[in-house]
Design a protein around this motif. Structure first.
Motif, PDB file in Angstrom:
ATOM      1  N   TRP A 157      33.029  49.062  51.067  1.00 42.81           N
ATOM      2  CA  TRP A 157      33.799  48.088  51.857  1.00 42.81           C
ATOM      3  C   TRP A 157      32.965  47.705  53.070  1.00 42.81           C
ATOM      4  CZ3 TRP A 157      38.339  45.766  50.684  1.00 42.81           C
ATOM      5  CH2 TRP A 157      38.956  45.005  51.691  1.00 42.81           C
ATOM      6  N   ASP A 158      32.619  46.451  53.178  1.00 43.10           N
ATOM      7  CA  ASP A 158      31.866  45.968  54.330  1.00 43.10           C
ATOM      8  C   ASP A 158      32.450  44.628  54.754  1.00 43.10           C
ATOM      9  OD1 ASP A 158      31.006  44.257  52.338  1.00 43.10           O
ATOM     10  OD2 ASP A 158      29.008  45.136  52.172  1.00 43.10           O
ATOM     11  N   GLU A 159      31.792  43.996  55.685  1.00 42.02           N
ATOM     12  CA  GLU A 159      32.324  42.745  56.234  1.00 42.02           C
ATOM     13  C   GLU A 159      32.353  41.642  55.182  1.00 42.02           C
ATOM     14  OE1 GLU A 159      34.181  40.300  58.733  1.00 42.02           O
ATOM     15  OE2 GLU A 159      33.780  42.429  59.064  1.00 42.02           O
ATOM     16  N   ARG A 160      31.360  41.651  54.305  1.00 39.79           N
ATOM     17  CA  ARG A 160      31.330  40.616  53.260  1.00 39.79           C
ATOM     18  C   ARG A 160      32.521  40.770  52.307  1.00 39.79           C
ATOM     19  NH1 ARG A 160      29.444  41.003  48.289  1.00 39.79           N
ATOM     20  NH2 ARG A 160      28.486  43.017  48.789  1.00 39.79           N
ATOM     21  N   VAL A 161      32.810  41.995  51.882  1.00 36.87           N
ATOM     22  CA  VAL A 161      33.955  42.239  51.009  1.00 36.87           C
ATOM     23  C   VAL A 161      35.263  41.945  51.737  1.00 36.87           C
ATOM     24  CG1 VAL A 161      35.140  43.981  49.631  1.00 36.87           C
ATOM     25  CG2 VAL A 161      32.644  43.939  49.705  1.00 36.87           C
ATOM     26  N   SER A 162      35.310  42.317  53.018  1.00 39.30           N
ATOM     27  CA  SER A 162      36.513  42.050  53.804  1.00 39.30           C
ATOM     28  C   SER A 162      36.769  40.558  53.937  1.00 39.30           C
ATOM     29  CB  SER A 162      36.373  42.695  55.178  1.00 39.30           C
ATOM     30  OG  SER A 162      37.501  42.407  55.982  1.00 39.30           O
ATOM     31  N   ALA A 163      35.710  39.789  54.152  1.00 45.73           N
ATOM     32  CA  ALA A 163      35.864  38.340  54.263  1.00 45.73           C
ATOM     33  C   ALA A 163      36.319  37.724  52.939  1.00 45.73           C
ATOM     34  CB  ALA A 163      34.540  37.713  54.710  1.00 45.73           C
ATOM     35  N   ASP A 212      48.323  42.741  31.477  1.00 45.45           N
ATOM     36  CA  ASP A 212      47.215  43.699  31.545  1.00 45.45           C
ATOM     37  C   ASP A 212      45.870  42.998  31.440  1.00 45.45           C
ATOM     38  OD1 ASP A 212      45.797  46.031  31.625  1.00 45.45           O
ATOM     39  OD2 ASP A 212      46.258  46.638  29.581  1.00 45.45           O
ATOM     40  N   THR A 213      45.728  42.138  30.463  1.00 43.33           N
ATOM     41  CA  THR A 213      44.441  41.475  30.239  1.00 43.33           C
ATOM     42  C   THR A 213      44.129  40.464  31.330  1.00 43.33           C
ATOM     43  OG1 THR A 213      44.668  41.745  27.845  1.00 43.33           O
ATOM     44  CG2 THR A 213      43.127  40.064  28.616  1.00 43.33           C
ATOM     45  N   ILE A 214      45.084  39.600  31.658  1.00 38.62           N
ATOM     46  CA  ILE A 214      44.808  38.492  32.574  1.00 38.62           C
ATOM     47  C   ILE A 214      44.573  38.983  33.996  1.00 38.62           C
ATOM     48  CG2 ILE A 214      45.787  36.398  33.578  1.00 38.62           C
ATOM     49  CD1 ILE A 214      47.230  35.927  30.929  1.00 38.62           C
ATOM     50  N   SER A 215      45.366  39.954  34.458  1.00 36.31           N
ATOM     51  CA  SER A 215      45.210  40.423  35.843  1.00 36.31           C
ATOM     52  C   SER A 215      43.851  41.082  36.047  1.00 36.31           C
ATOM     53  CB  SER A 215      46.328  41.403  36.192  1.00 36.31           C
ATOM     54  OG  SER A 215      47.587  40.782  36.115  1.00 36.31           O
ATOM     55  N   ASN A 216      43.442  41.944  35.127  1.00 32.59           N
ATOM     56  CA  ASN A 216      42.118  42.559  35.241  1.00 32.59           C
ATOM     57  C   ASN A 216      41.015  41.509  35.212  1.00 32.59           C
ATOM     58  OD1 ASN A 216      42.120  45.725  35.081  1.00 32.59           O
ATOM     59  ND2 ASN A 216      43.768  45.076  33.723  1.00 32.59           N
ATOM     60  N   MET A 217      41.142  40.554  34.314  1.00 29.35           N
ATOM     61  CA  MET A 217      40.103  39.545  34.158  1.00 29.35           C
ATOM     62  C   MET A 217      39.982  38.660  35.393  1.00 29.35           C
ATOM     63  SD  MET A 217      39.944  36.679  31.177  1.00 29.35           S
ATOM     64  CE  MET A 217      41.528  36.049  31.741  1.00 29.35           C
ATOM     65  N   GLN A 218      41.105  38.265  35.970  1.00 25.25           N
ATOM     66  CA  GLN A 218      41.064  37.378  37.129  1.00 25.25           C
ATOM     67  C   GLN A 218      40.506  38.080  38.361  1.00 25.25           C
ATOM     68  OE1 GLN A 218      41.525  34.137  37.257  1.00 25.25           O
ATOM     69  NE2 GLN A 218      41.919  34.118  35.052  1.00 25.25           N
ATOM     70  N   LEU A 219      40.847  39.358  38.545  1.00 23.08           N
ATOM     71  CA  LEU A 219      40.278  40.072  39.690  1.00 23.08           C
ATOM     72  C   LEU A 219      38.772  40.244  39.553  1.00 23.08           C
ATOM     73  CD1 LEU A 219      42.859  42.857  40.605  1.00 23.08           C
ATOM     74  CD2 LEU A 219      42.222  40.847  41.928  1.00 23.08           C
ATOM     75  N   VAL A 220      38.309  40.482  38.339  1.00 23.96           N
ATOM     76  CA  VAL A 220      36.863  40.588  38.122  1.00 23.96           C
ATOM     77  C   VAL A 220      36.193  39.245  38.388  1.00 23.96           C
ATOM     78  CG1 VAL A 220      35.075  40.997  36.391  1.00 23.96           C
ATOM     79  CG2 VAL A 220      37.037  42.523  36.536  1.00 23.96           C
ATOM     80  N   LYS A 221      36.833  38.147  38.020  1.00 24.63           N
ATOM     81  CA  LYS A 221      36.274  36.822  38.286  1.00 24.63           C
ATOM     82  C   LYS A 221      36.189  36.537  39.778  1.00 24.63           C
ATOM     83  CE  LYS A 221      37.308  34.136  34.121  1.00 24.63           C
ATOM     84  NZ  LYS A 221      38.062  32.973  33.577  1.00 24.63           N
ATOM     85  N   ILE A 222      37.195  36.982  40.532  1.00 21.99           N
ATOM     86  CA  ILE A 222      37.218  36.697  41.964  1.00 21.99           C
ATOM     87  C   ILE A 222      36.170  37.517  42.708  1.00 21.99           C
ATOM     88  CG2 ILE A 222      38.601  36.919  44.066  1.00 21.99           C
ATOM     89  CD1 ILE A 222      41.064  36.218  42.427  1.00 21.99           C
ATOM     90  N   TYR A 223      36.126  38.843  42.441  1.00 23.48           N
ATOM     91  CA  TYR A 223      35.293  39.740  43.247  1.00 23.48           C
ATOM     92  C   TYR A 223      33.996  40.154  42.564  1.00 23.48           C
ATOM     93  CZ  TYR A 223      39.430  40.062  46.154  1.00 23.48           C
ATOM     94  OH  TYR A 223      40.491  39.759  46.970  1.00 23.48           O
ATOM     95  N   GLN A 224      33.870  39.909  41.271  1.00 24.64           N
ATOM     96  CA  GLN A 224      32.647  40.163  40.526  1.00 24.64           C
ATOM     97  C   GLN A 224      32.134  41.586  40.751  1.00 24.64           C
ATOM     98  OE1 GLN A 224      30.025  36.882  41.434  1.00 24.64           O
ATOM     99  NE2 GLN A 224      31.470  35.364  40.685  1.00 24.64           N
ATOM    100  N   LYS A 225      30.964  41.771  41.320  1.00 25.56           N
ATOM    101  CA  LYS A 225      30.392  43.121  41.438  1.00 25.56           C
ATOM    102  C   LYS A 225      31.144  43.978  42.457  1.00 25.56           C
ATOM    103  CE  LYS A 225      26.907  41.868  44.899  1.00 25.56           C
ATOM    104  NZ  LYS A 225      25.456  41.864  45.221  1.00 25.56           N
ATOM    105  N   ASP A 226      31.971  43.362  43.300  1.00 23.39           N
ATOM    106  CA  ASP A 226      32.757  44.105  44.292  1.00 23.39           C
ATOM    107  C   ASP A 226      34.179  44.375  43.813  1.00 23.39           C
ATOM    108  OD1 ASP A 226      30.608  43.982  46.162  1.00 23.39           O
ATOM    109  OD2 ASP A 226      31.177  41.918  46.626  1.00 23.39           O
ATOM    110  N   SER A 227      34.430  44.248  42.528  1.00 22.21           N
ATOM    111  CA  SER A 227      35.805  44.309  42.034  1.00 22.21           C
ATOM    112  C   SER A 227      36.322  45.725  41.829  1.00 22.21           C
ATOM    113  CB  SER A 227      35.910  43.548  40.701  1.00 22.21           C
ATOM    114  OG  SER A 227      35.062  44.125  39.724  1.00 22.21           O
TER     115      SER A 227
END
Length: 280
Positions: free
Chosen positions: A3-9, A123-138
């Motif tokens: 967790w850093d400033e970039r993830v927080s932003a 189950d499928t859509i929520s996991n997939m959308q969070l990975v799309k939003i945060y990518q490597k920080d998910s």
């Protein structure tokens, strides 16, 4: 650091979608954990045997598998994903409200199959959308997502507990003997390790006395804000079908002037040409 400033932003920029996906997973947990504690009361409500009512587990879990596969179909666009989440979370609220009205085990199994499909899509859509939003920080956000499914699974039995029958909920001639065995039967219904319950003789006919309906209606009300939250996210993203006409902002005065100037020039040119045409 995880967790850093970039993830927080990034979290602040995507606060509403993240909270919405977390709340939808709360619906998933709420729906997956209620069936075990309420199974004996649902058996009384449907006046079925233990072997018949356990098919409800199969219908829910099998359709959850199908719903997980079906959820991948809605990954193409964000609008499809959010509409599928809205329909799924609303279906779970409707399932909670309809379960007390199911007095036949086949109807109950069909209703639970619908709930399983909704849970699989969530189950499928929520996991997939969070990975799309945060990518490597998910990773941290996916952990929080599964915290909410655990929170819903914890809350569901706590809501149902005050309304469960301490004695047999079907009154008949053999009620006294069956009532003394009911606590042991309830303890034997452990997930993945059910005991041998065939030697218990529970009545299937008689007057049904159960209050478990109130538990389902309470869970329906608790879950109702979830589809509302998904609808607000759809509205914010301008993806509500009935509001598509007003989805684009109005032009500013300068943009409107720029848009209308070429037309005005054409009108002036046409007006100037009319006297020459008449004189010709």
């Amino acid at each position: 650091m995880w967790w850093d400033e970039r993830v927080s932003a990034r979290f602040r920029r995507n606060l509403q979608p993240t909270l919405t996906y977390w709340s939808v997973f709360f619906s998933f947990g709420l729906c997956i954990a209620f069936l075990g504690p309420t199974l004996l009361d649902l058996r009384c409500q449907t006046q079925s045997s233990l072997s018949q009512i356990t098919w409800v587990f199969f219908s829910q879990q099998f359709c959850l598998l199908l719903g997980s596969c079906l959820g991948g179909v809605f990954k193409r666009t964000l609008a499809q994903s959010l509409l599928a989440l809205f329909a799924s979370s609303l279906a779970i609220s409707l399932v909670f409200a309809i379960i007390p009205l199911c007095h036949n085990v086949v109807v109950l199994a069909v209703v639970m199959a619908v709930a399983g499909l909704a849970m699989g899509c969530i189950d499928t859509i929520s996991n997939m959308q969070l990975v799309k939003i945060y990518q490597k920080d998910s990773a941290i956000f996916l952990q929080a997502l599964h915290f909410f499914v655990g929170f819903g699974a914890l809350l569901s039995p706590l809501i149902a507990d005050p309304f469960l029958s301490d004695t047999n909920c079907i009154l008949s001639n053999g009620t006294a003997n069956a009532s003394s065995n009911l606590p042991h039967i309830r303890k034997s219904l452990v997930p993945h390790h059910p005991g041998n319950l065939s030697h218990y003789d529970l009545p299937m006919k008689g007057m049904v006395v159960t209050r478990v309906s109130y538990a389902f209606w309470i869970m329906a009300l608790i879950n109702l804000p979830v589809p509302i939250a998904v609808f607000f996210l759809l509205y914010k993203e301008r993806m509500v079908p009935c509001f598509n006409g007003s989805s684009h902002p109005l032009l500013s005065a300068d943009e409107l002037a720029l848009e209308t100037r070429p037309g005005d020039k054409d009108e002036l040119a046409t007006t100037a040409q009319r006297p020459h045409t008449a004189s010709g």
